[in-house]
Design a protein around this motif. Sequence first.
Motif, short mmCIF file in Angstrom:
data_model
loop_
_atom_site.label_atom_id
_atom_site.label_comp_id
_atom_site.label_asym_id
_atom_site.label_seq_id
_atom_site.Cartn_x
_atom_site.Cartn_y
_atom_site.Cartn_z
N LEU A 90 59.91 54.47 31.10
CA LEU A 90 59.42 54.78 32.44
C LEU A 90 58.83 56.18 32.53
O LEU A 90 58.12 56.49 33.50
CB LEU A 90 60.55 54.61 33.46
CG LEU A 90 61.05 53.18 33.65
CD1 LEU A 90 62.14 53.14 34.70
CD2 LEU A 90 59.90 52.24 34.05
N LEU A 91 59.12 57.04 31.53
CA LEU A 91 58.49 58.36 31.51
C LEU A 91 56.98 58.24 31.50
O LEU A 91 56.27 58.99 32.18
CB LEU A 91 58.94 59.14 30.28
CG LEU A 91 60.23 59.95 30.35
CD1 LEU A 91 60.56 60.50 28.98
CD2 LEU A 91 60.10 61.08 31.36
N ALA A 92 56.48 57.31 30.70
CA ALA A 92 55.04 57.14 30.58
C ALA A 92 54.43 56.70 31.91
O ALA A 92 53.35 57.16 32.29
CB ALA A 92 54.72 56.12 29.49
N GLN A 93 55.13 55.82 32.63
CA GLN A 93 54.61 55.36 33.92
C GLN A 93 54.54 56.51 34.91
O GLN A 93 53.55 56.69 35.62
CB GLN A 93 55.51 54.25 34.47
CG GLN A 93 54.99 53.59 35.74
CD GLN A 93 53.70 52.82 35.51
OE1 GLN A 93 53.44 52.37 34.41
NE2 GLN A 93 52.91 52.68 36.54
N GLY A 94 55.60 57.33 34.97
CA GLY A 94 55.60 58.48 35.87
C GLY A 94 54.51 59.47 35.50
O GLY A 94 53.83 60.03 36.36
N MET A 95 54.33 59.71 34.19
CA MET A 95 53.30 60.66 33.76
C MET A 95 51.91 60.14 34.09
O MET A 95 51.04 60.91 34.51
CB MET A 95 53.44 60.92 32.26
CG MET A 95 52.58 62.08 31.78
SD MET A 95 53.02 63.66 32.55
CE MET A 95 54.55 64.03 31.68
N GLY A 145 48.75 59.06 24.56
CA GLY A 145 47.99 57.90 24.14
C GLY A 145 47.95 56.83 25.21
O GLY A 145 46.90 56.24 25.49
N LEU A 146 49.11 56.59 25.83
CA LEU A 146 49.15 55.58 26.89
C LEU A 146 48.32 56.01 28.09
O LEU A 146 47.54 55.22 28.64
CB LEU A 146 50.60 55.33 27.32
CG LEU A 146 50.77 54.26 28.42
CD1 LEU A 146 51.99 53.40 28.14
CD2 LEU A 146 50.89 54.89 29.81
N VAL A 147 48.46 57.28 28.50
CA VAL A 147 47.70 57.76 29.67
C VAL A 147 46.21 57.68 29.38
O VAL A 147 45.43 57.26 30.24
CB VAL A 147 48.13 59.21 30.00
CG1 VAL A 147 47.19 59.82 31.04
CG2 VAL A 147 49.56 59.24 30.51
N ALA A 148 45.79 58.07 28.19
CA ALA A 148 44.37 58.03 27.84
C ALA A 148 43.81 56.61 27.95
O ALA A 148 42.73 56.39 28.53
CB ALA A 148 44.16 58.57 26.43
N GLN A 149 44.53 55.64 27.42
CA GLN A 149 44.04 54.26 27.44
C GLN A 149 44.04 53.68 28.84
O GLN A 149 43.13 52.92 29.20
CB GLN A 149 44.85 53.40 26.48
CG GLN A 149 44.59 53.74 25.02
CD GLN A 149 45.25 52.76 24.08
OE1 GLN A 149 46.47 52.68 23.99
NE2 GLN A 149 44.43 52.00 23.36
N ARG A 150 45.04 54.03 29.64
CA ARG A 150 45.07 53.52 31.02
C ARG A 150 43.93 54.12 31.85
O ARG A 150 43.30 53.42 32.65
CB ARG A 150 46.41 53.85 31.67
CG ARG A 150 47.59 53.10 31.05
CD ARG A 150 47.57 51.61 31.39
NE ARG A 150 48.69 50.91 30.79
CZ ARG A 150 49.91 50.83 31.33
NH1 ARG A 150 50.15 51.42 32.50
NH2 ARG A 150 50.87 50.17 30.73
N LEU A 151 43.64 55.39 31.67
CA LEU A 151 42.52 56.01 32.38
C LEU A 151 41.19 55.39 31.94
O LEU A 151 40.30 55.15 32.77
CB LEU A 151 42.50 57.52 32.16
CG LEU A 151 43.62 58.32 32.83
CD1 LEU A 151 43.55 59.78 32.40
CD2 LEU A 151 43.53 58.22 34.35
N ALA A 152 41.08 55.11 30.64
CA ALA A 152 39.86 54.47 30.15
C ALA A 152 39.70 53.09 30.77
O ALA A 152 38.59 52.68 31.12
CB ALA A 152 39.90 54.38 28.62
N ALA A 153 40.81 52.36 30.92
CA ALA A 153 40.76 51.03 31.52
C ALA A 153 40.35 51.10 32.99
O ALA A 153 39.82 50.12 33.54
CB ALA A 153 42.11 50.34 31.38
#
Length: 308
Positions: A90-95, A145-153
């Motif tokens: 859940l850290l990734a989701q909050g970030m 990495g997760l934030v980058a891909q979600r923003l790209a999406a």
Amino acid sequence: MTRVALLSRSADLDFLRPLLLAQDASLDIATWPDPRCLQAEVAVCWQTPPGLYAQMPHLRLVHSIAAGVDNVVAGQDLRGLPVCRVVDPLLAQGMLQYVLWGVLHFHRHFDRALANQRRAHWQRHAQTPASGCRVGLMGLGELGGLVAQRLAAMGYAVGGWSRTPRSLAGVQTFSGAEGRQPFLARTDVLVCLLPLTDATRGILGAECFAALPAGAALVHCGRGEHLVPDDLLAALDSGHLRGAVLDVFETEPLPAEHALWRAPGVVVTPHMASMAGFDVVVRQIADNVARLRAGRPLQHQVDSTQGY
């Protein structure tokens, strides 16, 4: 019975005692500055008092209560001790939520709208598509990495920079010293999610800011020691940088007299971008204590050569 020391120079970690005992009632828990801490086998830490591990002859494990370990290893004699961190999905989701808010703050001109509100000035800025906003992520680990891909999406033009080469779908990646300048040159909103190492300390300084395009902005939720505040203030004063959203600082809480509180274009938040749930923290600590007793491999152990 394993003695666990709850160590911090800035926070009272005693609230973790009942949570840890609920996981393992056999634990013997002491909270700093109780002198019994010095006989502990496991140190559970946040901003450990300087030089404390050298006074703990029975210490076998250092465990951070967060995803980062820099503030539990700095200025300490680790003498080869294993260091573990907390990993919470859940850290990734909050970030992601925090970074998206920071990016939107500049992409959708909320910074300018808030400044205009203080002057009772009505002005609509042209709305640009996400593809017209070039976001750059410094740090492409689990979170970055997760934030980058979600923003790209979401349609943003996303670039990412890391110490070693990475390949991420929809993200233009750069790496190493040779990749940093071209990465910064194509970035309108710079997001820092780096770990803190000797190589990254002070990385958000004058050289970095000068390499960004005029009018770029910063969203900083890595580590406080990444930022050189005077260099940021100078880049803002000159008009080269448009603004900054800052969540982490070398000294926390940020002193009331610090210039960043009042700098035009700066948003200060109290280290709130994301944090692990304490249920996850105590489960992972208790699991690693059990693994230590049984001589089994520890979970989420830090690579001492890299610092993360």
